[in-house]
Write a protein that holds these residues in place. Structure first.
Motif, short mmCIF file in Angstrom:
data_model
loop_
_atom_site.label_atom_id
_atom_site.label_comp_id
_atom_site.label_asym_id
_atom_site.label_seq_id
_atom_site.Cartn_x
_atom_site.Cartn_y
_atom_site.Cartn_z
N THR A 100 0.84 -1.21 0.00
CA THR A 100 0.00 0.00 0.00
C THR A 100 0.87 1.25 0.00
N SER A 103 2.61 1.63 -3.32
CA SER A 103 1.69 2.18 -4.33
C SER A 103 1.56 3.69 -4.17
N PRO A 109 -0.85 1.41 -9.17
CA PRO A 109 -1.91 0.73 -8.44
C PRO A 109 -1.39 -0.42 -7.59
N VAL A 110 -2.08 -0.69 -6.47
CA VAL A 110 -1.64 -1.74 -5.55
C VAL A 110 -1.58 -3.09 -6.25
N CYS A 113 1.47 -3.24 -8.34
CA CYS A 113 2.65 -3.41 -7.48
C CYS A 113 2.80 -4.87 -7.06
#
Length: 359
Positions: A100, A103, A109-110, A113
């Motif tokens: 998180t 990101s 975006p998570v 990632c």
């Protein structure tokens, strides 16, 4: 239903074959195509409305792409090497960064990632192991002990006669880490765990050799030197056979009750110079639970097994501990002492420093 390439090709050919040229333009009929398809494939159970929809899909796809079947979706555009390199550098600088936070820092975006870190960088999340802090004076002591252990216990027969001992507290409520304990639910279930004001617990003492385990001996109060001698050492020594008492060693850690002068004198009366403890010739190094079988293996095993279910009182807890101690068989003990030898070797290779990351 799933249509084959042959069936979809027939649909395209039938659709255009049944077209008519009217007023300078070609007109095509889905109904005529459907009837010819049903006549050519009479054995298939097909809903006519779904077939009509499929014919329109196939024809539209053919006009748009030139293919009768669906091609492989192009999906999301590939992540560039620049993005991959950026994520790699950020993780190398701070390996504890969460996905998180990664990101947020990178603007990626998570989900992207996660895919890059796992599939492109081949990284995986590993738990941090908590170990006993070593003081500057500890590594040399650990090396000295490990060298002595290797020179003394090169024969498994002596390990069969030598007991390593320790004690641990078992809490009736077990252990609940509120920071790591989560329940996924659409609504808050308001789950709570009751804990008494004064935690109920029971002390457990065990001694283990390569061929057998002695105990458990239970206690409820803080262990003093006198209690240790009367409640634990005396019953333990009385059950030893002649060979264990005359040839084997006895190990204990550096707890105050263990190293009291009266305690050490009592042990030396029975074991002579074959005591492994602080304050005697063969010193067991302080802050070294990673080198004693009970700490690095057996107590962890027991707590995992005992607390698989909730118990209501100390009698139930004591019964469960006894039951799982009895489950420790000879093969398990032999494996534990093979691990003990391996740990001693690793400790020497790292000059007495921590070695858990190599296990």
């Amino acid at each position: 239903m799933v249509y084959s390439v042959e069936q979809n090709t027939f649909i395209v050919m039938s659709y255009y074959r049944n077209g008519t040229f009217v007023d300078g333009a070609w007109l095509y009929s889905v109904a005529a195509c459907k009837q010819e398809y049903l006549a050519n494939y009479p054995d298939l159970e097909i809903q006519e409305t779904s077939l009509e929809a499929h014919i329109r899909d196939v024809i539209n796809r053919f006009v748009r792409t030139g293919n009768v079947n669906k091609g492989k979706s192009s999906g999301r555009p590939a992540v560039s090497e620049e993005v991959v390199d950026d994520l790699r550098e950020r993780l190398e600088q701070n390996p504890q960064t969460s996905l998180t936070r990664l990101s947020q820092q990178s603007g990626v975006p998570v989900t992207t990632c996660h895919k890059v870190v796992k599939k492109r960088l081949h990284m995986h999340p590993y738990k941090i192991t908590t170990v006993q802090q070593l003081l500057p004076i500890d590594p040399p002591r650990r090396v000295e002990y490990c060298n002595w252990f290797q020179n003394t216990f090169h024969d498994d027969g002596l390990l069969d006669l030598t007991f390593f001992s320790d004690e641990a507290w078992f809490h009736l409520s077990g252990y609940v880490n509120s920071q790591n304990f989560r329940i996924w639910s659409a609504e808050n279930p308001h789950v709570f765990v009751e804990t008494p004001l004064h935690l109920l617990k029971i002390g457990v003492w065990l001694a283990v050799s390569r061929r057998r385990i002695y105990g458990p001996i239970f206690f409820h109060d803080t262990m003093t030197g006198e209690r240790y001698r009367q409640q634990i050492l005396e019953p333990f020594i009385q059950q030893l056979d002649d060979e264990e008492l005359q040839l084997g060693y006895f190990q204990q850690d550096g707890a105050t009750a263990h190293t009291a002068r009266a305690t050490l004198e009592y042990l030396q009366q029975h074991y002579d110079d074959r005591v492994i403890s602080l304050g005697v010739q063969h010193a067991f190094p302080p802050r070294s639970p990673d080198l004693t079988p009970l700490d690095f293996s057996i107590f962890g095993y027991l707590k995992d097994k005992v607390f698989q279910r909730q118990m209501n009182n100390l009698a139930e807890l004591q019964h469960e501990i006894e039951r799982w101690v009895q489950s420790i068989d000879g093969r398990m003990l032999q494996n534990i002492f093979e691990s003990k030898k391996k740990r001693v070797n690793m400790c020497l290779e790292l000059n007495g420093e921590h070695f858990q990351h190599l296990l």
